[in-house]
Structure formats: structure tokens, C-alpha cells
Scaffold this motif. Structure first.
Motif, PDB file in Angstrom:
ATOM      1  N   LEU A 195      54.601  43.063  43.697  1.00  0.00           N
ATOM      2  CA  LEU A 195      54.758  43.809  42.727  1.00  0.00           C
ATOM      3  C   LEU A 195      55.749  44.366  41.082  1.00  0.00           C
ATOM      4  O   LEU A 195      54.484  44.655  39.874  1.00  0.00           O
ATOM      5  N   CYS A 199      53.365  44.519  37.591  1.00  0.00           N
ATOM      6  CA  CYS A 199      52.900  45.772  36.235  1.00  0.00           C
ATOM      7  C   CYS A 199      53.785  45.272  35.214  1.00  0.00           C
ATOM      8  O   CYS A 199      52.712  45.317  34.501  1.00  0.00           O
ATOM      9  N   TRP A 200      54.299  44.036  35.320  1.00  0.00           N
ATOM     10  CA  TRP A 200      54.774  43.693  33.757  1.00  0.00           C
ATOM     11  C   TRP A 200      53.186  42.971  33.201  1.00  0.00           C
ATOM     12  O   TRP A 200      53.415  43.008  32.194  1.00  0.00           O
ATOM     13  N   TYR A 202      50.423  44.041  33.716  1.00  0.00           N
ATOM     14  CA  TYR A 202      49.194  44.788  33.590  1.00  0.00           C
ATOM     15  C   TYR A 202      49.696  45.479  32.713  1.00  0.00           C
ATOM     16  O   TYR A 202      48.710  46.590  31.709  1.00  0.00           O
ATOM     17  N   ILE A 203      51.309  46.265  31.780  1.00  0.00           N
ATOM     18  CA  ILE A 203      51.570  46.655  30.950  1.00  0.00           C
ATOM     19  C   ILE A 203      51.815  45.280  29.441  1.00  0.00           C
ATOM     20  O   ILE A 203      52.460  46.261  28.777  1.00  0.00           O
TER      21      ILE A 203
END
Length: 257
Positions: A195, A199-200, A202-203
Motif C-alpha cells: 500500500l 501511494c508513493w 501515485y504521489i
């Protein structure tokens, strides 16, 4: 569900200064969840600190130096100084230059020696200096690292804990190692890592992936070092690793990223 909720509250009881005034059941499942939530506790602590930085940066004219000092103090307050205590005890024990048994005795000694004081002073000054240099590059650019470095450092603590044998037959580390469920804890580590990576990605903060590699190398070195000089893991050594990892990760960002 009950064990996961208990584990979450236990994680805050054991790994932070958040007052959870509730008697919680400590069994194999709840303790496994407790350790599984350790990185999440780090993530939430980092989020609290980063929120404070955002507010102070936006609505005040606070200097970068004072902000760096407040960040370090905030981390100490939210963790209750637990990991710093481990760093102090580890330093006193290691620099005693005694045998393993003598070092383990010093770890259990509640008194603080000169080496512990000198070591923690150097650690805190170094952390303040590194964060100050990062703030000079932009107060808002530091926010993702404030959030995720405590998460990555505690993931390293978790990997160290699960892959090491206790240095002593008695103590909290030995007790928890005896009742934790390794396979379930490994699954929790895997899920949280996946997860986090999503997240990393995606950002778009790809430097965090580099920090994970640095963390794995540092944990491997620390495992060999602690096995050689202490014979295994203790609660103090686990806390010391968390403090040391945070400094290593901040230094990596400052010098290499």
C-alpha cells in the motif's frame, strides 16, 4: 476484529505517549497486531508533525532553526522519549567495552552514564541540523518526508524484530517474541509495504523508494552488529534502531537525493 482493535490500542500504549487508559487483552493475536500497527503509529505521528509544520509555516514567520527544533521536540513528546531511552541505554552498554553479559546488564541498569548522555546529545543535534538544512530548501518540500520517514524507520524496526532472536531469556522483547505469530506479522508487513509503494508511486515521491533500500541495508548491518555485541534483540536495541534509522534516512535525503 477485536484483536486488531486491541492491537491498535496496544501499539499506541507501548510505542507512543498517547494516553490509552484501558486494560487490554494481550494474547498472541493482539500482540501480533500491535507490532503490525507499529509502522502505522509512525505514519500517524509523522502526519501530526507535518500538520504542525504546515500550520506554523503558513500562519507564522517562524525561523527554520526554531521549526527544526520544534519538530524534533514534537517527535520526542509523541513517542514519550521511548526510543531515545533505548538509544541512551544502547550507547552506555556498547561503549562499556565489556563482554556480552556485561553489556546486557548495563541495558537493564536504569541509571544513565556519560556515554549515553554524550551519544543522545550528538544524535539530537545531528537530527536538528539535518532537518534545518532540509527546511532551508523549502518548508513545504519536507512534508512528505516528515510523514513517511517515521513509517519507514518503524518498518525497519519491525523487520529487525521479526528476524532476530532475543538476547535475553527474560524481558519484554523475549516475551513478545514468544507469543507473536511470525507468519501473520509477515503478511501485515507485506500488505503495508504494498500500500505504501502504491501511494508513493501515485504521489510521485520516488525518492522514498530509495529510502526503503537504505533502510534495508541499515537494518542488515545493525542485525549483524547487535548479534555480535549483544547476542540478539532487546527492547532497548529495538528503540535505538528506530532513532538511528531516522537520522540515517534524513541524512540520505540531505546528501544523496
Amino acid at each position: 476484529m477485536k484483536n486488531s482493535c486491541s492491537g491498535f490500542l496496544l501499539a499506541w500504549q507501548f510505542f507512543s505517549a498517547v494516553p490509552i487508559k484501558k486494560q487490554l487483552d494481550m494474547n498472541g493475536k493482539s500482540v501480533t497486531w500491535m507490532y503490525g500497527f507499529l509502522p502505522i503509529v509512525g505514519l500517524l505521528i509523522g502526519s501530526i508533525i507535518s500538520s504542525g509544520v504546515f500550520i506554523l509555516s503558513r500562519y507564522s514567520e517562524i525561523s527554520d532553526l526554531l521549526l527544526a527544533i520544534l519538530i524534533v521536540i514534537g517527535l520526542i513528546v509523541l513517542t514519550g522519549g521511548l526510543h531515545l531511552d533505548g538509544w541512551i541505554d544502547m550507547s552506555d552498554a556498547f561503549f562499556s567495552y565489556g563482554e556480552k553479559e556485561k553489556r546486557l546488564e548495563i541495558l537493564d541498569d536504569p541509571r544513565t552514564g556519560a556515554f549515553g548522555v554524550i551519544s543522545v546529545f550528538c544524535l539530537l543535534v545531528l537530527k536538528i541540523g539535518i532537518i534545518y538544512e532540509m527546511l532551508l530548501q523549502g518548508q513545504f518540500e519536507i512534508v512528505p518526508f516528515l510523514i513517511f520517514i517515521p513509517f519507514i524507520a518503524r518498518m525497519g524496526m519491525l523487520l529487525y524484530f521479526i528476524t532476530m532472536q532475543p538476547a535475553k531469556e527474560k524481558g519484554l522483547a523475549a516475551y513478545f517474541k514468544g507469543i507473536v505469530i511470525p507468519n501473520k506479522l509477515a503478511v501485515l508487513i507485506g500488505v503495508q509495504s504494498f500500500l505504501a509503494f502504491v501511494c508513493w508511486f501515485y504521489i510521485g515521491v520516488f525518492s522514498l523508494f530509495i529510502l526503503v533500500v537504505v533502510m534495508l541495508i541499515a537494518v542488515a548491518i545493525y542485525r549483524n552488529w547487535s548479534k555480535k555485541y549483544f547476542g540478539g534483540v532487546t527492547g532497548d536495541l529495538l528503540g535505538a534502531l528506530g532513532e538511528g534509522l531516522e537520522v540515517v534516512l534524513w541524512l540520505t535525503i540531505l546528501l544523496c537525493i
